[in-house]
Design an enzyme around this catalytic site. Sequence first.
Site, PDB file in Angstrom:
ATOM      1  N   GLN A  70       0.816  -1.214   0.000  1.00 42.86           N
ATOM      2  CA  GLN A  70       0.000   0.000   0.000  1.00 42.86           C
ATOM      3  C   GLN A  70       0.853   1.268   0.000  1.00 42.86           C
ATOM      4  O   GLN A  70       0.737   2.089  -0.894  1.00 42.86           O
ATOM      5  CB  GLN A  70      -0.954   0.006   1.190  1.00 42.86           C
ATOM      6  CG  GLN A  70      -2.033   1.070   1.091  1.00 42.86           C
ATOM      7  CD  GLN A  70      -3.237   0.744   1.972  1.00 42.86           C
ATOM      8  OE1 GLN A  70      -3.356  -0.341   2.524  1.00 42.86           O
ATOM      9  NE2 GLN A  70      -4.141   1.691   2.088  1.00 42.86           N
ATOM     10  N   ASP A  71       1.714   1.424   1.005  1.00 40.91           N
ATOM     11  CA  ASP A  71       2.609   2.579   1.025  1.00 40.91           C
ATOM     12  C   ASP A  71       3.862   2.242   1.819  1.00 40.91           C
ATOM     13  O   ASP A  71       3.904   1.231   2.519  1.00 40.91           O
ATOM     14  CB  ASP A  71       1.904   3.834   1.554  1.00 40.91           C
ATOM     15  CG  ASP A  71       1.627   3.789   3.050  1.00 40.91           C
ATOM     16  OD1 ASP A  71       1.397   2.679   3.579  1.00 40.91           O
ATOM     17  OD2 ASP A  71       1.613   4.850   3.686  1.00 40.91           O
ATOM     18  N   PRO A  72       4.906   3.053   1.704  1.00 39.98           N
ATOM     19  CA  PRO A  72       6.168   2.736   2.380  1.00 39.98           C
ATOM     20  C   PRO A  72       6.036   2.766   3.903  1.00 39.98           C
ATOM     21  O   PRO A  72       5.137   3.402   4.456  1.00 39.98           O
ATOM     22  CB  PRO A  72       7.108   3.856   1.903  1.00 39.98           C
ATOM     23  CG  PRO A  72       6.480   4.408   0.665  1.00 39.98           C
ATOM     24  CD  PRO A  72       5.004   4.259   0.865  1.00 39.98           C
ATOM     25  N   VAL A 134       5.869   8.636   1.642  1.00 41.80           N
ATOM     26  CA  VAL A 134       5.058   8.811   2.849  1.00 41.80           C
ATOM     27  C   VAL A 134       5.766   9.825   3.752  1.00 41.80           C
ATOM     28  O   VAL A 134       6.997   9.936   3.719  1.00 41.80           O
ATOM     29  CB  VAL A 134       4.873   7.457   3.574  1.00 41.80           C
ATOM     30  CG1 VAL A 134       6.183   6.983   4.205  1.00 41.80           C
ATOM     31  CG2 VAL A 134       3.765   7.527   4.621  1.00 41.80           C
ATOM     32  N   ASN A 140       0.193   6.183   5.239  1.00 43.98           N
ATOM     33  CA  ASN A 140      -0.708   6.464   4.115  1.00 43.98           C
ATOM     34  C   ASN A 140      -0.941   7.958   3.890  1.00 43.98           C
ATOM     35  O   ASN A 140      -1.959   8.359   3.321  1.00 43.98           O
ATOM     36  CB  ASN A 140      -2.052   5.753   4.326  1.00 43.98           C
ATOM     37  CG  ASN A 140      -2.574   5.126   3.052  1.00 43.98           C
ATOM     38  OD1 ASN A 140      -1.827   4.924   2.087  1.00 43.98           O
ATOM     39  ND2 ASN A 140      -3.853   4.824   3.026  1.00 43.98           N
TER      40      ASN A 140
END
EC number: 3.2.2.27
Length: 235
Positions: A70-72, A134, A140
């Site tokens: 999804q995100d780092p 991020v 997120n």
Amino acid sequence: MAIKLENIKIEKSWKEVLKGEFLSPYFLEIKEKLVCLKNSGVTIYPPGNLIFNAFNLTPFDKVKVVILGQDPYHEVNQAMGLSFSVPKDVRIPPSLINIFKEINSDLGINEPNCGDLTFWAKQGVLLLNASLSVSAKIANSHKNFGWQIFTDAVIKTLSQKRENIVFMLWGNFAKAKATLIDAKKHLILTAAHPSPLAGGAFFGCKHFSKCNNFLISRGISPINWDLNYTDNQPF
């Protein structure tokens, strides 16, 4: 001010197939948002030279597998531009521990003591996050920056221009990306997210053996998922 392609530090095959994205207005907006944050003193992960790390380690024509995150990671020293991966000597996050447990159950491979997945990336596993940056300590936080327009384009381009890629989609967020993939040309594997918050529903998915069986059936060399194997390798 327009973005100049020559200034984008990404592997050349990706630069070619994605040049329309890099020259789009939304991509300039992403850059402007990141510059604005940095100028205001916000720490951004991963470091700028690692934002395209997944692409630089896995050229477009070498992709065999896509694992979508999804995100780092948003804590210090964790994010390295590869989904689920952390640098050597960094504590292995819970989701990655569960991925290693599933590989052990599925393939009998001992769980490694390092969470750096570069070895997978160099074999053709594109470790792609939907958002490529991020803000520190805020999960997120860049989800509305436009990154998902870009990474959706990455998935669609792989689907359209390549064949016989294995897409591993874990959790509802990743599963929703299945609509971008041509299931007649590629293998789509879905499961619960490996996070402990999913209550162990990820276990038993056997995605890693299913992946290799598919690749072998298409005459493609399988992935060596054993990170312990890297100790004796020249790369």
